[in-house]
Motif scaffolding. Sequence first.
Motif, mmCIF file in Angstrom:
data_model
loop_
_atom_site.group_PDB
_atom_site.id
_atom_site.type_symbol
_atom_site.label_atom_id
_atom_site.label_comp_id
_atom_site.label_asym_id
_atom_site.label_seq_id
_atom_site.Cartn_x
_atom_site.Cartn_y
_atom_site.Cartn_z
ATOM 1 N N GLN A 265 0.811 -1.220 0.000
ATOM 2 C CA GLN A 265 0.000 0.000 0.000
ATOM 3 C C GLN A 265 0.844 1.269 0.000
ATOM 4 O O GLN A 265 0.319 2.367 0.147
ATOM 5 C CB GLN A 265 -0.937 0.002 1.215
ATOM 6 C CG GLN A 265 -1.934 -1.144 1.203
ATOM 7 C CD GLN A 265 -2.729 -1.194 2.485
ATOM 8 O OE1 GLN A 265 -3.482 -0.265 2.802
ATOM 9 N NE2 GLN A 265 -2.584 -2.265 3.236
ATOM 10 N N ASP A 266 2.159 1.125 -0.174
ATOM 11 C CA ASP A 266 3.064 2.273 -0.217
ATOM 12 C C ASP A 266 3.029 2.965 -1.571
ATOM 13 O O ASP A 266 2.712 2.350 -2.599
ATOM 14 C CB ASP A 266 4.520 1.832 0.009
ATOM 15 C CG ASP A 266 4.795 1.360 1.413
ATOM 16 O OD1 ASP A 266 3.946 1.566 2.297
ATOM 17 O OD2 ASP A 266 5.879 0.784 1.622
ATOM 18 N N ALA A 267 3.395 4.238 -1.559
ATOM 19 C CA ALA A 267 3.709 4.971 -2.784
ATOM 20 C C ALA A 267 5.019 5.713 -2.560
ATOM 21 O O ALA A 267 5.397 6.003 -1.417
ATOM 22 C CB ALA A 267 2.606 5.948 -3.148
ATOM 23 N N ARG B 99 -5.045 1.473 -4.612
ATOM 24 C CA ARG B 99 -6.208 1.372 -5.492
ATOM 25 C C ARG B 99 -6.669 2.711 -6.062
ATOM 26 O O ARG B 99 -7.253 2.758 -7.152
ATOM 27 C CB ARG B 99 -7.384 0.731 -4.733
ATOM 28 C CG ARG B 99 -7.092 -0.660 -4.190
ATOM 29 C CD ARG B 99 -6.965 -1.671 -5.316
ATOM 30 N NE ARG B 99 -6.765 -3.014 -4.788
ATOM 31 C CZ ARG B 99 -5.780 -3.814 -5.161
ATOM 32 N NH1 ARG B 99 -4.891 -3.385 -6.065
ATOM 33 N NH2 ARG B 99 -5.671 -5.017 -4.666
ATOM 34 N N HIS B 100 -6.457 3.795 -5.344
ATOM 35 C CA HIS B 100 -7.098 5.053 -5.714
ATOM 36 C C HIS B 100 -6.107 6.142 -6.119
ATOM 37 O O HIS B 100 -6.504 7.290 -6.321
ATOM 38 C CB HIS B 100 -7.963 5.553 -4.554
ATOM 39 C CG HIS B 100 -8.973 4.551 -4.101
ATOM 40 N ND1 HIS B 100 -10.007 4.141 -4.900
ATOM 41 C CD2 HIS B 100 -9.086 3.857 -2.930
ATOM 42 C CE1 HIS B 100 -10.739 3.239 -4.254
ATOM 43 N NE2 HIS B 100 -10.202 3.049 -3.061
ATOM 44 N N ARG B 101 -4.863 5.822 -6.236
ATOM 45 C CA ARG B 101 -3.841 6.760 -6.698
ATOM 46 C C ARG B 101 -3.037 6.096 -7.800
ATOM 47 O O ARG B 101 -2.938 4.869 -7.857
ATOM 48 C CB ARG B 101 -2.919 7.191 -5.554
ATOM 49 C CG ARG B 101 -3.625 7.905 -4.412
ATOM 50 C CD ARG B 101 -4.091 9.294 -4.838
ATOM 51 N NE ARG B 101 -4.796 9.962 -3.737
ATOM 52 C CZ ARG B 101 -6.106 9.943 -3.581
ATOM 53 N NH1 ARG B 101 -6.875 9.280 -4.455
ATOM 54 N NH2 ARG B 101 -6.669 10.582 -2.565
ATOM 55 N N ARG B 102 -2.449 6.947 -8.650
ATOM 56 C CA ARG B 102 -1.671 6.399 -9.760
ATOM 57 C C ARG B 102 -0.456 7.280 -10.008
ATOM 58 O O ARG B 102 -0.397 8.448 -9.565
ATOM 59 C CB ARG B 102 -2.523 6.296 -11.020
ATOM 60 C CG ARG B 102 -3.047 7.638 -11.516
ATOM 61 C CD ARG B 102 -4.000 7.453 -12.681
ATOM 62 N NE ARG B 102 -4.483 8.752 -13.176
ATOM 63 C CZ ARG B 102 -5.411 8.882 -14.106
ATOM 64 N NH1 ARG B 102 -5.957 7.801 -14.650
ATOM 65 N NH2 ARG B 102 -5.773 10.086 -14.500
ATOM 66 N N PHE C 62 0.289 3.587 3.306
ATOM 67 C CA PHE C 62 -1.173 3.743 3.229
ATOM 68 C C PHE C 62 -1.544 4.904 2.315
ATOM 69 O O PHE C 62 -2.315 5.808 2.671
ATOM 70 C CB PHE C 62 -1.761 3.951 4.629
ATOM 71 C CG PHE C 62 -1.453 2.838 5.601
ATOM 72 C CD1 PHE C 62 -1.986 1.569 5.427
ATOM 73 C CD2 PHE C 62 -0.604 3.067 6.668
ATOM 74 C CE1 PHE C 62 -1.705 0.547 6.324
ATOM 75 C CE2 PHE C 62 -0.293 2.045 7.565
ATOM 76 C CZ PHE C 62 -0.847 0.787 7.393
ATOM 77 N N ALA C 63 -1.000 4.861 1.101
ATOM 78 C CA ALA C 63 -1.111 6.008 0.183
ATOM 79 C C ALA C 63 -2.542 6.338 -0.198
ATOM 80 O O ALA C 63 -2.863 7.506 -0.469
ATOM 81 C CB ALA C 63 -0.284 5.736 -1.071
#
Length: 391
Positions: A26-28, A74-77, A147-148
Amino acid sequence: MKALCWEGVDKLDVQRVPDPQIVNDQDAIVKVTLSTTCGSDLHLINGFVPTMRPGDVMGHEFMGEIVEAGPGVRHRRVGDRVVVCSFIGCGRCWYCTHDQWSLCDNSNPNWELAQEVFGFELGGVYAYSHALGGFKGSHAEYIRVPFADYGTFLVPDDVDDLDALFASDAAPTGWMGADLGGVQPGDVVAVWGAGGVGQMAARAAELLGAEQVIVIDRLPERLAMTERHTGAETIDFSTTDVDAELRERTGGRGPDVCIEAVGMEAVGGNGQHAAEKIRRRLGRPQERPIALRQAIHACRKGGSVFILGVFGGSVDRFPLGAVMNKGMTVRGAQQHGHRYIPMLLERIAAGELSTSHLATHEFSLEGAPKGYQMFKNKQDGCVRAVFRPHG
């Protein structure tokens, strides 16, 4: 990559450190566009916060661009322009689901150390000692964001980078003080501290309907900035009796809500600051709740005091008798930024809230030690020093 590192009390240095890596799915990884100083950083620099280690990367208030995302995001790119909350929340524990994000049960891998230092577990926060997770900070070219999906917030196209930057910490912290302090339409609100958080608390109180907002500080350039950008009244505590002045301005009653936005290193008269310098040289720094005591004594009977300034442990001479006998409500918290950041970005986009004026000085990352020196010593009217790690 380059990063600004803590090397001991009053020692900061730009060094080469390893690039951040995806550790959990879940990291960015965020390429840091802007990062800024914060008053709570001074507690690290001055040796008030334990469990710092040489080589720790500084900084917790920042925005930038996502350049890598773990498979569980899931919600960031990649390519998203985001502001990142300074506190880390898992989004799933009891505290996160009840909007008390800084108390997250799952974001601090060093919870046992936090329990030893503070007596309880606290959520993780970037660059704020190993007791709060040991996370690398934002005064760097890149940073790992756990937890990005929960801790990063998309910046609207019509909000520029500099305004978005202060939605990371200063603006949500100030707004929380007014909100959880219970500001109601028609209230009189007093704010101790005209730094970034104090100014944001004052503006939040106005937007929540306060009839009169008064900000207390001693630095003329900060008081002038507060009047210009928030419309609040001001008091220079070095030239007057604050309690008497507040009573005079409130018909003898005192403010309905008092917000303390200074913290453990408040400056007062009677040689208190000089005495603290001596204690520091002897290796025995002591927290100074000067502004907090003043807020409690000044607040009207039945009023509320909210503690935004950071405190780390016990303090002497806490006026508990005043709190009890005046029927007061006292609250405090580290910022629950996730609760406020989306709303604040909308207000910035709508022109209701301005934050970019807080950035009085800009530096490259190489200039960060000088930026902190100016910020700490309040030189040249420095309210916030902003760093651009990529030039």
